[in-house]
Motif scaffolding. Structure first.
Motif, PDB file in Angstrom:
ATOM      1  N   GLY A  11       0.814  -1.216   0.000  1.00 21.88           N
ATOM      2  CA  GLY A  11       0.000   0.000   0.000  1.00 21.88           C
ATOM      3  C   GLY A  11       0.841   1.257   0.000  1.00 21.88           C
ATOM      4  N   ALA A  42       2.176   1.721  -3.515  1.00 24.47           N
ATOM      5  CA  ALA A  42       1.092   2.175  -4.391  1.00 24.47           C
ATOM      6  C   ALA A  42       0.740   3.625  -4.118  1.00 24.47           C
ATOM      7  N   SER A  43       0.734   4.028  -2.844  1.00 23.21           N
ATOM      8  CA  SER A  43       0.410   5.423  -2.495  1.00 23.21           C
ATOM      9  C   SER A  43       1.457   6.385  -3.040  1.00 23.21           C
ATOM     10  N   CYS A  95      -5.290   0.953  -5.706  1.00 24.43           N
ATOM     11  CA  CYS A  95      -5.575   1.328  -4.306  1.00 24.43           C
ATOM     12  C   CYS A  95      -7.028   1.075  -3.939  1.00 24.43           C
TER      13      CYS A  95
END
Length: 822
Positions: free
Chosen positions: A727, A730-731, A761
């Protein structure tokens, strides 16, 4: 009545025979002549106001004393105007059956005297007095026996030729206690032939007493087993309103409670000395008759001492005269029970007692006793003072040192009687024997017979004391030979358990359905039983059914769909990779680092293929590879996306005049980002596998009817570390791409990366709550769907626009077009 009398001659005669055989062995013990015999003493009572006319005397060198209860008088209530001796209702009432006790002793004495080897140079005699079931007469009769002559000389034995060595009696516990209070003073052995229960603290007080009938406690335990055997949990009790009756109730209640048996009622008959008053009091109890008639209570346990049974029979007869319905029950009676009766009771109906069950002391037929009975005539013995009353009413025609030796031998004696049975006393002075379970059968002509249907052995191993022959038991005719039911309410069916009603006895209960996961396979269980972890309860909660193992299989529809999707996306990714390799020298492929493009496509291909590790039965290898492979491959893909995004930003920043970013643009930076990003995930995975690796497990609790074959993540913390790191990548990629979305868009992937990261996301942020709320194979399905959908989002959003230009807009895939746009 002849058949019934013959039967009772058998077992009562056998019991008295055993008593006398015990004494016969002891007579061979040489006496110690220490007593002082004084024939000159003249201290007899010359004016006895109420002599005992009913006695039996047979001379002999050695005398066996006896206290009988064959004759009784009934009195009117006292008027205080005449002597009590003259207040009798009528002639003496004879309990005709008890005359057999006297004949049994006479027969035993005859047998002993005829066998000269038993008592050489000596003869055995009898001295029996009637007690009239009155305390004062019992005391007097006992003193008469000890005097050893036919006139009362209290506290003296005035005949040196006759010695009373032991006394047999009594029939009732009160009589035995009254006799023992005198006999114990003179250390004279006493052998009662009725039940006589002693508390431990009373053993010393009655040290001269040897019980030929075991204590009642053995019978009470046997009754508890008998009631349990037939499932009778709701019963009534009957006893006299006296000390014996109260003691009976106090001693039986804890035993019944331990056997989960409840008392529906306790009916006590009044105690009185006067016949008319007794009948009136019994009739006054008819208001309780509806309670006795309750159809739920088909079993009544009666304290079988003679006064109680007389009260039961008179009560039933009075009820019939009052036109009340007959009381048809299963009567269970203690060993005191006998169809003995006074002559006036011969007219009472015995039908209600048909099919009764009782415990009787084990006995066998004494050899020659029946032939001896055939010789009895009214003038058969000069010293028989009982036969006149018996004959008229039955046929309706108008010693200190010797005794001490006896005590010592009695305490350790073990011998076989004439029937080959072993006899001995235990440490408490009780005869070691067994009880017969007896079924009483009555006939319309008021005769009866009894059948042995089982045995109670108090000394048998626990749980094996009671044996029964159920097929031989005859129940009362009202039950149509079906097993009587005696419970407070109907039994709970399988699938239900008992729930006690508030304020009611524990035998009165409601039936409650077993909770989920619990069953009751039998009727009337106290509590439901939890099924094993690998089983679940049936719909009716009456049995456990094995749970079916379940997992996401290649053979089921959902598994097939995921396999098809994974294969299709893998083929599509391979096709895109082949296209890009084919057009590797075109500007659209060369733009934004061709190597990163290959790495991204290969990682996506492996992501689609890794989803198939989640399909099929979990094993050690697949569980170990599932999450770590997925996390590492996805990390490579996201690192590649991040590297491509950073490369786009740096590339446009390097085009500005005087920019120092040019030196950062190149393959080395991109590969460094991919390697460093992937290395962090690899370290996390290695730590996870070393500390708490995933492993296969059978989850038996998440679903009621299935066993979920799944992979336990080992450490949920490490699992969420892997997801959290993905995550994070991806962020960061989404943020950088979002900021670079307004750069010139010819071959600028920032905008497509923004959309792909938005899809990625969205998928994984919705994955967490969905994954945690799912169970079993659907949890695995959620993760597979997330892997496929997020991978497809990256593939479609990043590479489809380029494929569109390569195949459909080749005119845009030229260097001039790029330079013009920039």
């Amino acid at each position: 009545m002849a058949d019934g009398k013959a039967v009772f001659c058998h077992w009562k005669g056998s019991l008295v025979m055993e008593i006398l055989l015990v004494l016969m062995l002891l007579l061979m013990v040489p006496p110690c002549h220490v007593m002082c015999w004084r024939s000159s003493i003249n201290c007899s009572i010359s004016d006895d106001p109420f002599p005992i006319p009913h006695n039996f005397y047979q001379p002999g060198n050695l005398l066996i004393g006896g206290i009988a209860s064959q004759v009784a008088f009934f009195h009117n209530p006292p008027s205080f105007l005449e002597h009590p001796a003259r207040m009798v209702v009528d002639d003496p009432m004879s309990v005709t059956k008890h005359y057999q006790h006297i004949l049994a002793m006479a027969f035993a004495v005859k047998e002993v005297n005829e066998k000269t080897n038993l008592l050489p140079n000596a003869s055995l005699g009898l001295y029996i007095f009637n007690s009239y079931n009155l305390g004062r007469m019992t005391f007097k009769a006992t003193l008469n026996v000890l005097s050893a002559q036919q006139k009362l000389v209290p506290n003296f034995s005035c005949d040196n030729r006759q010695k009373v060595i032991a006394v047999i009696g009594g029939r009732l516990s009160e009589t035995s206690a009254q006799m023992s209070s005198i006999l114990n003073v003179y250390k004279t052995p006493q052998l009662p032939h009725g039940s006589f229960s002693l508390a431990k603290e009373d053993k010393q007080q009655f040290s001269s007493l040897y019980q030929m009938v075991p204590g009642d406690i053995h019978q009470y335990r046997g009754v508890g087993q008998l009631l349990n055997h037939f499932g009778w949990t709701w019963i009534g009790l009957m006893a006299m309103e006296d000390d014996n009756g109260n003691q009976f109730v106090q001693r039986i209640l804890p035993i019944l409670s331990r056997n989960s048996i409840c008392i529906a009622f306790t009916h006590k008959f009044p105690q009185t000395t006067y016949l008319l008053e007794f009948a009136e009091l019994l009739a006054g109890q008819f208001d309780q008759y509806p309670i006795l008639m309750d159809r739920r209570t088909n079993v009544i346990f009666v304290h079988g001492e003679p006064p109680t049974m007389m009260a039961v029979r008179i009560f039933l007869s009075l009820a019939a005269l009052a036109l009340l319905p007959p009381l048809h029950k299963v009567w269970i009676v203690t060993s005191h029970f006998d169809f003995e009766s006074f002559s006036f009771q011969s007219i009472t109906d015995t039908d209600s007692l048909h099919g009764a069950l009782s415990f009787t002391v084990h006995s066998n037929q004494p050899l020659g006793f029946q032939e001896f009975l055939q010789t009895i005539r009214p003038s058969w013995a000069v010293g028989d003072g009982f036969i006149q009353n018996f004959w008229e009413q039955a046929f309706n025609c108008s010693l200190k040192n010797v005794q001490e030796d006896l005590h010592n031998v009695l305490r350790r004696i073990v011998f076989n009687n004439s029937l080959g049975e072993t006899l001995q006393f235990d440490q408490d002075g009780e005869l070691v024997t067994v009880f017969d379970v007896t079924n009483w059968i009555t006939f319309s002509n008021r005769s009866f017979t009894r059948i042995k249907v089982g045995q109670l052995d108090p000394h048998a191993p626990s749980g094996k004391e009671l044996t029964l022959k159920e097929d031989q038991i005859v129940w009362h005719r009202s039950f149509n030979q079906g097993l009587p039911i005696s419970v407070c309410n109907d039994q709970c069916r399988p699938g239900y358990s008992k729930t006690v009603k508030e304020g009611k006895s524990f035998c009165c209960y409601d039936c409650t359905t077993c909770p989920e996961g619990m069953v009751s396979e039998q009727k009337d269980v106290d509590a439901c039983v939890k099924c094993p972890d690998d089983q679940y309860s049936s719909e009716g909660h009456h049995k456990c059914i094995p749970k079916v193992p379940t997992y996401l299989s290649y053979k089921e529809t959902l598994g097939i769909i995921f396999v098809i999707c994974a294969v299709c996306f893998s083929l599509l990714t391979a096709l895109v990779l082949q296209t890009f390799m084919k057009y590797k020298n075109t500007p659209i492929v060369k733009a934004n680092n061709r190597s990163l493009t290959y790495i991204l496509l290969l990682s996506l291909l492996l992501c689609f293929l890794s989803s198939m590790l989640f399909i099929g039965e979990p094993g050690k290898v697949t569980c170990l590879l599932r999450q770590t492979t997925f996390g590492l491959i996805f990390c490579v893909a996201l690192s590649s996306v991040l590297a491509k995004t950073i490369t786009v930003v740096l590339a446009f920043m390097a085009t500005k005049p005087g920019s120092h970013m040019r030196r950062w643009v190149g393959k080395k930076l991109a590969l460094s980002i991919v390697l460093s990003g992937s290395l962090i995930q690899a370290v996390i995975s290695i730590i996870w596998v070393c500390i708490s690796p995933p492993f296969p497990q059978m989850n038996m609790h998440s679903q009621a009817k299935t066993i979920i074959l799944e992979c336990n993540e080992g450490s949920a913390t490490m699992f969420y570390f892997v997801l959290g790191y993905l995550g994070f990548l991806a962020s960061v990629s989404f943020t950088v791409a979002f900021l670079a979305r307004k750069l010139p868009d010819s071959f600028n992937e920032a905008k497509f990366i923004t959309f792909s990261m938005l899809v990625f996301c969205s998928v994984w942020f919705s994955f967490i709550p969905t994954y945690m709320s799912s169970k079993g194979k659907f949890m695995v399905a959620v993760e597979i769907f997330s892997i496929l959908s997020s991978g497809a989002g990256l593939l479609i959003c990043i590479f489809f626009p380029k494929c569109y230009i390569i195949f459909l807009k080749p005119g845009m895939n030229i260097r001039e077009q790029i330079i013009r746009k920039v």
